[in-house]
Structures are given as C-alpha cells and as structure tokens.
Scaffold this active site. Structure first.
Site, PDB file in Angstrom:
ATOM      1  N   THR A 125      -5.713  -1.452   7.034  1.00 49.44           N
ATOM      2  CA  THR A 125      -5.866  -2.910   7.106  1.00 49.44           C
ATOM      3  C   THR A 125      -7.268  -3.265   7.594  1.00 49.44           C
ATOM      4  OG1 THR A 125      -4.970  -2.883   9.358  1.00 49.44           O
ATOM      5  CG2 THR A 125      -3.418  -3.299   7.557  1.00 49.44           C
ATOM      6  N   ARG A 178       6.813  -8.223   1.911  1.00 53.93           N
ATOM      7  CA  ARG A 178       7.621  -7.787   3.047  1.00 53.93           C
ATOM      8  C   ARG A 178       8.274  -8.986   3.737  1.00 53.93           C
ATOM      9  NH1 ARG A 178       4.426  -4.082   6.551  1.00 53.93           N
ATOM     10  NH2 ARG A 178       5.187  -2.512   5.089  1.00 53.93           N
ATOM     11  N   LYS A 208       0.830  -1.215   0.000  1.00 56.09           N
ATOM     12  CA  LYS A 208       0.000   0.000   0.000  1.00 56.09           C
ATOM     13  C   LYS A 208       0.863   1.264   0.000  1.00 56.09           C
ATOM     14  CE  LYS A 208      -2.239  -1.479   3.681  1.00 56.09           C
ATOM     15  NZ  LYS A 208      -1.777  -2.893   3.733  1.00 56.09           N
ATOM     16  N   THR A 209       1.878   1.299   0.859  1.00 55.05           N
ATOM     17  CA  THR A 209       2.774   2.470   0.913  1.00 55.05           C
ATOM     18  C   THR A 209       3.561   2.601  -0.383  1.00 55.05           C
ATOM     19  OG1 THR A 209       2.979   2.262   3.312  1.00 55.05           O
ATOM     20  CG2 THR A 209       4.669   3.542   2.172  1.00 55.05           C
ATOM     21  N   ASP A 263      -1.200   6.735   6.388  1.00 59.63           N
ATOM     22  CA  ASP A 263      -1.190   5.315   6.713  1.00 59.63           C
ATOM     23  C   ASP A 263      -2.045   5.081   7.958  1.00 59.63           C
ATOM     24  OD1 ASP A 263      -0.542   2.675   6.436  1.00 59.63           O
ATOM     25  OD2 ASP A 263       1.504   2.855   7.204  1.00 59.63           O
TER      26      ASP A 263
END
Length: 339
Positions: free
Chosen positions: A171, A230, A77-78, A122
C-alpha cells in the site's frame, strides 16, 4: 533501522468501512474470490496486459516475470496473486513482510519452491534491509548467498534455487527502495473501482452467498462501499444479517437503506469518523486550510492514521483538498455535511 508502523487501535478495527482486512475475514473472503482473470471484475488496465504476459510465459514454458501490485487496501492485490497462480497452473506460497525476520526464513521458503512456483509477499514494504538484499540475488540470479562462519573466517556460499516468480503487494510504494522496485518486471497500480463495477461484484457475490437482492438495493450498497470490493462484501453481509432478522430475508432497497443507516454509513460511504473530520474543518477551522498536525490533534487521531486511513477516500471523492497551507474542505463536503 526499519521504520515501525503505529499499532492499529480498537476503534480503527471496528470501522465497518475500514478497507484493511480483519483476521476473521480471511476465511470468509476466500470463497468469494474469483479464480480467473475472466471472472475478475474491474481493473481493466491491469487485466489485459497481465493476461498477455501470462499466456506468453506459458507458451515459452517460462516463469512469469516478477510482479508488484500497489494500491489501497481491499482492491484485490491478494486475489490477483492467486489468480496468476491459477492461470499459470502452479503453486503459490504466501507470507507477509513482517513475518520474514531473518535471512534464514526467506532461504527456507525459497529452497522449498519448485520450478515455476510463486512466492507472494504481502506488505512487502515492511521487509527489512537484510531480507531485501537476499531477494536481490534470488530475483535476478535465482540463487541465495549464505554467509558461513564469523569474522575473518567467514565465507559466502551461493545456493541455487529454482526459477520462481515473486509477487509483491504494498500500500506504500514509496517505502520500497528504487533498486528493489526496478527488479520487478511488471508494476501495476490498482485504482478505486467504479460504482458500476462494485454493483457487478455485489451481484456475483450475492449469488455465491445465496442472497436474494433487488437491483436498486445493489446500487445503494455499491454507492456506500467506498469503491472498494472488500467493503462492499462486508456491507452486503451486514445487510443480509439485518434482513434475515428484521425482514423476510430478501434485500430490498428499503431494507438495504435502513440497515446501512443503522450502521452509520451514509450515501457517500462516510462513517462517523469521516464526518467528524469534515465537520471539524468546517466548524472549527472555517473550512480550512488547516495543518495536518493541528487537524489530527483536533479530531484525536495520530497524523499517520489520518493521512493513510481517512484522507485517501475523502480526496478521491472530492470532499477534501490538499493545499500548500494545509487541508480544506470542498463545496461538495459543505453541502453534504449540512444535509
């Protein structure tokens, strides 16, 4: 009153397969992040419509409509927010929901944005109601309503701001109010990645990190990365460390398997906590169903941690089922745990 989320425990932070980003990883991840949609691997259902919207906005010399990304941690997302800024050739200001405590904090950020800039928030589900209401007018009318004075003498001043694009990442989409969600022109859900896409990410990042890795080793790391970039990056770095200390620095299938086994990450990406959850249901509750609160007590975890951190992946890979009577394991889980 805003709902407070439970604090993260030391044990959760120590999990190598935890999709949440640890503070020290932020600097290490930046060089690995793609800077364009063409370099971004996976999420094809997002890339094409997003690319069209970016190109159309650029041709009209307009700001992109507000964008909301939601999905599990570690899926990009980032990264996508920064790619949008790069593709739009504009500046991005980054903050987090919990950091915006007062309306003045948001007003200060918005007043410093130039035309076409991007504000990325975020954990946007964690902003308080006051901030959310200020964002309503900012997103729709590109203005901020400021209350001056107190009591009967109070009055509202409207301060215009430059046209900007708000990108939110969350999330927990369900924690955003309906009116807030409706103000986003683009809402995208990030899915878990396929193993094939994870392998491509590992190949790309191995080159960036100057790591020599063999094909079958990439597949082994990818199969244990829980379909999350990640985690794949984290495992790649740990395997690299192992081969540099215990081998000749080249990641082979053998060294990769040995290193990952040493980290207690099995072929399905399960760690000791995941296996404990499945084993408890199998041995203590005869495969289930078992209520969430009972299971949480049995494995010594709080209910929200169990439901938001551990369950999603176990459900995704088909080892856990949710039923009206509670959680139960599948035949795949029984077969895997018995090995």
């Amino acid at each position: 009153m805003q709902k407070q989320e439970p604090p993260t425990t030391t044990d959760e932070l120590a999990r190598i397969v935890d999709p949440e980003q640890e503070p020290e990883e932020t600097i290490l991840e930046v060089p690995l992040r793609p800077t364009s949609l063409s370099d971004f691997i996976g999420q094809g259902h997002i890339k094409e419509p997003l690319s069209i919207s970016i190109e159309a906005a650029a041709k009209r010399n307009e700001s992109l409509e507000h964008v909301l990304f939601y999905g599990n941690p570690g899926l990009g997302k980032t990264t996508l927010a920064n790619i949008i800024a790069s593709e739009m050739n504009t500046t991005i200001q980054t903050t987090a929901g919990p950091a915006l405590e007062r309306a003045g904090d948001l007003a200060a950020i918005l007043s410093n944005l130039n035309k076409g800039d991007i504000l990325f928030i975020d954990e946007i589900h964690r902003i308080n109601k006051t901030i959310e209401e200020v964002l309503y007018t900012a997103m729709e009318d590109y203005a901020i309503d400021i209350i001056v004075g107190k009591g009967p003498a109070a009055r509202t001043l409207r301060m215009p701001v430059e046209r900007f694009t708000l990108i939110g990442a969350t999330t927990k989409l369900n924690l955003l109010s309906g009116p807030f969600r409706d103000r986003f022109g683009h809402v995208y859900h990030l899915n878990f990645y396929t193993n094939n896409d994870i392998e491509k990410i590992i190949q790309r990042n191995a080159i960036l990190l100057d790591i020599v890795i063999q094909d079958k080793a990439e597949a082994d790391i990818a199969s244990r990365a829980r379909r999350t970039p990640r985690i794949a990056n984290r495992l790649l770095k740990r395997v690299r460390d192992y081969t540099q200390v215990r081998a000749n620095g080249i990641i082979t299938p053998e060294t990769a398997t040995t290193a990952l086994n040493m980290l207690h990450v099995d072929i399905h990406g399960l760690d000791q906590v995941d296996r404990k959850i499945l084993t408890t249901i199998i041995e203590t509750f005869k495969g289930g169903p078992v209520g969430l609160s009972t299971l949480a007590a049995a494995v010594a975890e709080d209910i929200e941690t169990l439901e938001t951190i551990y369950e999603p992946y176990l459900l995704q890979i088909g080892m856990l089922e949710r039923t009206p009577r509670g959680r139960k394991v599948t035949s795949l889980a029984v077969s895997h745990i018995s090995q």
